[in-house]
Scaffold this motif. Structure first.
Motif, mmCIF file in Angstrom:
data_model
loop_
_atom_site.group_PDB
_atom_site.id
_atom_site.type_symbol
_atom_site.label_atom_id
_atom_site.label_comp_id
_atom_site.label_asym_id
_atom_site.label_seq_id
_atom_site.Cartn_x
_atom_site.Cartn_y
_atom_site.Cartn_z
ATOM 1 N N VAL A 123 -8.773 -11.040 7.099
ATOM 2 C CA VAL A 123 -8.320 -12.289 7.756
ATOM 3 C C VAL A 123 -9.044 -13.260 7.742
ATOM 4 C CG1 VAL A 123 -6.876 -13.707 9.493
ATOM 5 C CG2 VAL A 123 -6.777 -10.849 9.087
ATOM 6 N N GLY A 124 -8.474 -14.016 6.504
ATOM 7 C CA GLY A 124 -9.891 -14.701 6.084
ATOM 8 C C GLY A 124 -9.377 -16.116 6.836
ATOM 9 N N LEU A 125 -8.707 -16.457 7.283
ATOM 10 C CA LEU A 125 -8.383 -17.924 8.319
ATOM 11 C C LEU A 125 -8.304 -17.614 9.382
ATOM 12 C CD1 LEU A 125 -6.290 -20.131 4.929
ATOM 13 C CD2 LEU A 125 -9.102 -20.504 5.846
ATOM 14 N N PRO A 126 -7.812 -18.326 10.382
ATOM 15 C CA PRO A 126 -7.864 -18.413 11.679
ATOM 16 C C PRO A 126 -6.195 -18.301 11.814
ATOM 17 C CG PRO A 126 -9.388 -20.566 11.455
ATOM 18 C CD PRO A 126 -9.446 -19.604 10.180
ATOM 19 N N GLY A 127 -5.598 -17.769 12.356
ATOM 20 C CA GLY A 127 -4.287 -17.554 12.549
ATOM 21 C C GLY A 127 -3.495 -17.864 11.246
ATOM 22 N N ALA A 128 -4.549 -16.512 10.761
ATOM 23 C CA ALA A 128 -3.885 -15.684 9.619
ATOM 24 C C ALA A 128 -3.424 -14.463 9.815
ATOM 25 C CB ALA A 128 -4.604 -16.083 8.955
ATOM 26 N N LYS A 129 -2.206 -14.199 8.987
ATOM 27 C CA LYS A 129 -1.987 -12.504 9.430
ATOM 28 C C LYS A 129 -2.471 -12.056 8.879
ATOM 29 C CE LYS A 129 2.600 -14.940 11.226
ATOM 30 N NZ LYS A 129 4.390 -15.320 10.998
ATOM 31 N N PRO A 130 -2.114 -10.326 9.042
ATOM 32 C CA PRO A 130 -2.589 -9.159 8.251
ATOM 33 C C PRO A 130 -1.445 -9.060 7.068
ATOM 34 C CG PRO A 130 -3.257 -8.678 10.189
ATOM 35 C CD PRO A 130 -2.122 -10.104 10.206
ATOM 36 N N ARG A 131 -1.949 -8.655 5.829
ATOM 37 C CA ARG A 131 -1.272 -8.648 4.535
ATOM 38 C C ARG A 131 -0.686 -7.355 4.736
ATOM 39 N NH1 ARG A 131 -3.693 -8.923 -0.960
ATOM 40 N NH2 ARG A 131 -4.130 -6.947 -0.321
ATOM 41 N N PRO A 132 0.534 -6.713 4.887
ATOM 42 C CA PRO A 132 1.099 -6.319 5.194
ATOM 43 C C PRO A 132 0.700 -4.992 4.051
ATOM 44 C CG PRO A 132 2.565 -7.017 5.607
ATOM 45 C CD PRO A 132 2.211 -7.745 5.142
ATOM 46 N N GLN A 133 0.739 -3.286 3.930
ATOM 47 C CA GLN A 133 0.530 -2.629 2.928
ATOM 48 C C GLN A 133 1.114 -1.603 3.053
ATOM 49 O OE1 GLN A 133 -3.298 -1.480 6.126
ATOM 50 N NE2 GLN A 133 -4.563 -2.334 3.975
ATOM 51 N N ILE A 134 2.678 -1.578 4.102
ATOM 52 C CA ILE A 134 3.309 -1.264 3.956
ATOM 53 C C ILE A 134 5.296 -1.243 4.083
ATOM 54 C CG2 ILE A 134 4.553 1.318 4.442
ATOM 55 C CD1 ILE A 134 2.746 2.735 4.296
ATOM 56 N N THR A 135 5.835 -1.239 3.272
ATOM 57 C CA THR A 135 7.139 -1.691 3.790
ATOM 58 C C THR A 135 8.390 -0.867 4.065
ATOM 59 O OG1 THR A 135 6.881 -3.264 2.477
ATOM 60 C CG2 THR A 135 8.978 -3.394 3.166
ATOM 61 N N LEU A 136 8.851 -0.516 5.317
ATOM 62 C CA LEU A 136 9.900 0.276 5.555
ATOM 63 C C LEU A 136 11.256 -0.316 5.509
ATOM 64 C CD1 LEU A 136 8.362 1.429 8.591
ATOM 65 C CD2 LEU A 136 7.744 2.305 6.406
ATOM 66 N N TYR A 137 12.374 0.561 5.425
ATOM 67 C CA TYR A 137 14.052 -0.167 5.243
ATOM 68 C C TYR A 137 14.323 0.655 5.926
ATOM 69 C CZ TYR A 137 11.173 -2.208 0.864
ATOM 70 O OH TYR A 137 10.531 -3.093 0.165
ATOM 71 N N LYS A 138 14.278 1.048 6.737
ATOM 72 C CA LYS A 138 14.602 1.547 8.396
ATOM 73 C C LYS A 138 13.878 1.348 9.486
ATOM 74 C CE LYS A 138 18.471 3.486 5.751
ATOM 75 N NZ LYS A 138 19.007 4.679 5.957
ATOM 76 N N THR A 139 14.567 0.785 10.644
ATOM 77 C CA THR A 139 14.111 0.258 11.676
ATOM 78 C C THR A 139 13.373 1.982 12.325
ATOM 79 O OG1 THR A 139 15.774 1.037 13.419
ATOM 80 C CG2 THR A 139 15.221 -1.422 12.233
ATOM 81 N N ARG A 140 13.714 2.608 11.522
ATOM 82 C CA ARG A 140 13.048 4.503 12.471
ATOM 83 C C ARG A 140 12.587 5.298 11.718
ATOM 84 N NH1 ARG A 140 15.614 4.979 17.282
ATOM 85 N NH2 ARG A 140 16.989 3.676 18.194
ATOM 86 N N PRO A 141 10.987 6.044 11.819
ATOM 87 C CA PRO A 141 10.518 5.631 10.031
ATOM 88 C C PRO A 141 10.318 7.142 10.670
ATOM 89 C CG PRO A 141 8.703 4.560 12.258
ATOM 90 C CD PRO A 141 10.463 4.693 12.120
ATOM 91 N N MET A 142 9.445 8.050 9.638
ATOM 92 C CA MET A 142 9.881 9.324 9.547
ATOM 93 C C MET A 142 7.767 9.556 9.384
ATOM 94 S SD MET A 142 9.891 13.217 8.839
ATOM 95 C CE MET A 142 11.206 12.914 8.452
ATOM 96 N N PRO A 202 13.123 -6.593 6.478
ATOM 97 C CA PRO A 202 14.471 -7.665 7.730
ATOM 98 C C PRO A 202 15.414 -7.200 7.213
ATOM 99 C CG PRO A 202 12.767 -9.528 6.188
ATOM 100 C CD PRO A 202 12.621 -8.246 5.600
ATOM 101 N N ALA A 203 15.679 -6.714 6.101
ATOM 102 C CA ALA A 203 17.231 -6.245 6.155
ATOM 103 C C ALA A 203 17.585 -4.979 6.614
ATOM 104 C CB ALA A 203 18.081 -6.963 4.620
ATOM 105 N N ALA A 204 16.007 -4.463 6.691
ATOM 106 C CA ALA A 204 16.442 -2.883 7.504
ATOM 107 C C ALA A 204 17.770 -2.142 8.305
ATOM 108 C CB ALA A 204 14.283 -2.075 8.191
ATOM 109 N N LYS A 205 18.496 -0.836 7.825
ATOM 110 C CA LYS A 205 19.249 -0.046 9.212
ATOM 111 C C LYS A 205 18.631 0.130 9.522
ATOM 112 C CE LYS A 205 22.454 -1.177 4.915
ATOM 113 N NZ LYS A 205 23.670 -1.003 4.628
ATOM 114 N N ASP A 206 19.057 0.910 10.816
ATOM 115 C CA ASP A 206 18.916 1.166 12.196
ATOM 116 C C ASP A 206 19.163 3.027 11.435
ATOM 117 O OD1 ASP A 206 18.275 2.322 14.836
ATOM 118 O OD2 ASP A 206 19.892 1.835 15.222
ATOM 119 N N GLY A 207 18.459 3.529 11.332
ATOM 120 C CA GLY A 207 19.425 4.893 10.525
ATOM 121 C C GLY A 207 17.877 6.299 10.889
ATOM 122 N N GLY A 208 18.885 7.148 10.212
ATOM 123 C CA GLY A 208 17.951 7.982 9.528
ATOM 124 C C GLY A 208 18.282 8.305 7.862
#
Length: 218
Positions: A123-142, A202-208
């Motif tokens: 994180v190079g700037l104050p208040g900057a957020k870490p860059r996501p390294q993985i995106t999940l497309y369901k809210t309940r991961p394996m 943001p559009a991740a669905k709940d479930g398996g």
């Protein structure tokens, strides 16, 4: 460099890269009916591996780079880079949302002692957020950890409390429990000294369903 030398150099490169390509993890085993020696659920299979299925035996694979889910029945299956070659059987393919590059890197690093799978992005700037390294497309991961232990989900926004999950074996499917993540949220997900910065779509669905698109592998 002469044409002959160029051809020789190219051939040498192909020979050198051949073994590495053959060992590259390509497909994730989602399901298998019956038993196949050396093949278990959540295994990653390398390019070139050949599997023989009985006439009505079913194998479900997910390809890490192409985000393709395959249901294969019978025949001889040869693992490719992006999909299987099936001789004497049938295959049905479906495209799924997934973060293929991150899954492939995690598959390459999984099981290496003392290796941080992915370090938090600087994180190079104050208040900057870490860059996501993985995106999940369901809210309940394996979760696949390789050994029993705890996995912690630390929200990086909103000040919510961390959530800890105990993995009793080598894997756990959170679709079978009460723990779910928030669509659009960003987490630091840690297992021992290894961690990811993970975003839930943001559009991740709940479930398996298939692990592809909701897999976190340490």
């Amino acid at each position: 460099m002469t044409k002959a030398l160029l051809v020789t150099a190219a051939a040498a490169c192909l020979l050198a890269s051949g073994p590495a390509l053959a060992q590259r993890p390509a497909a994730l085993v989602e399901e298998v009916s019956g038993s196949i020696p050396g093949v278990q659920i959540m295994d990653t299979l390398p390019v070139g591996k050949t599997i023989t299925l009985a006439p009505k035996q079913t194998l479900v694979l997910s390809y890490l780079t192409s985000c393709t889910n395959e249901t294969i029945t019978g025949g001889t299956v040869t693992i490719g880079g992006r999909e299987s070659a099936v001789d004497g059987g049938t295959v049905e393919r479906t495209a799924l949302p997934c973060d293929g590059g991150a899954l492939l890197l995690a598959a390459n690093e999984a099981g290496k002692a003392g290796v941080t799978v992915m370090r938090d992005a600087p994180v190079g700037l104050p208040g900057a957020k870490p860059r996501p390294q993985i995106t999940l497309y369901k809210t309940r991961p394996m979760l696949v950890t390789g050994a029993p232990g705890r996995v912690t989900f630390e929200p990086l926004e909103g000040g919510a409390d961390p959530v800890t999950v105990n993995v009793p074996g080598k894997a756990i499917d959170l679709a079978k429990g009460k723990t779910g993540l928030k669509p659009g949220a960003v987490y630091k997900v840690s297992a021992g000294a290894k961690s990811y910065v993970v975003k839930v779509d943001p559009a991740a669905k709940d479930g398996g369903g298939p692990a592809l698109g909701r897999l976190i592998r340490f």
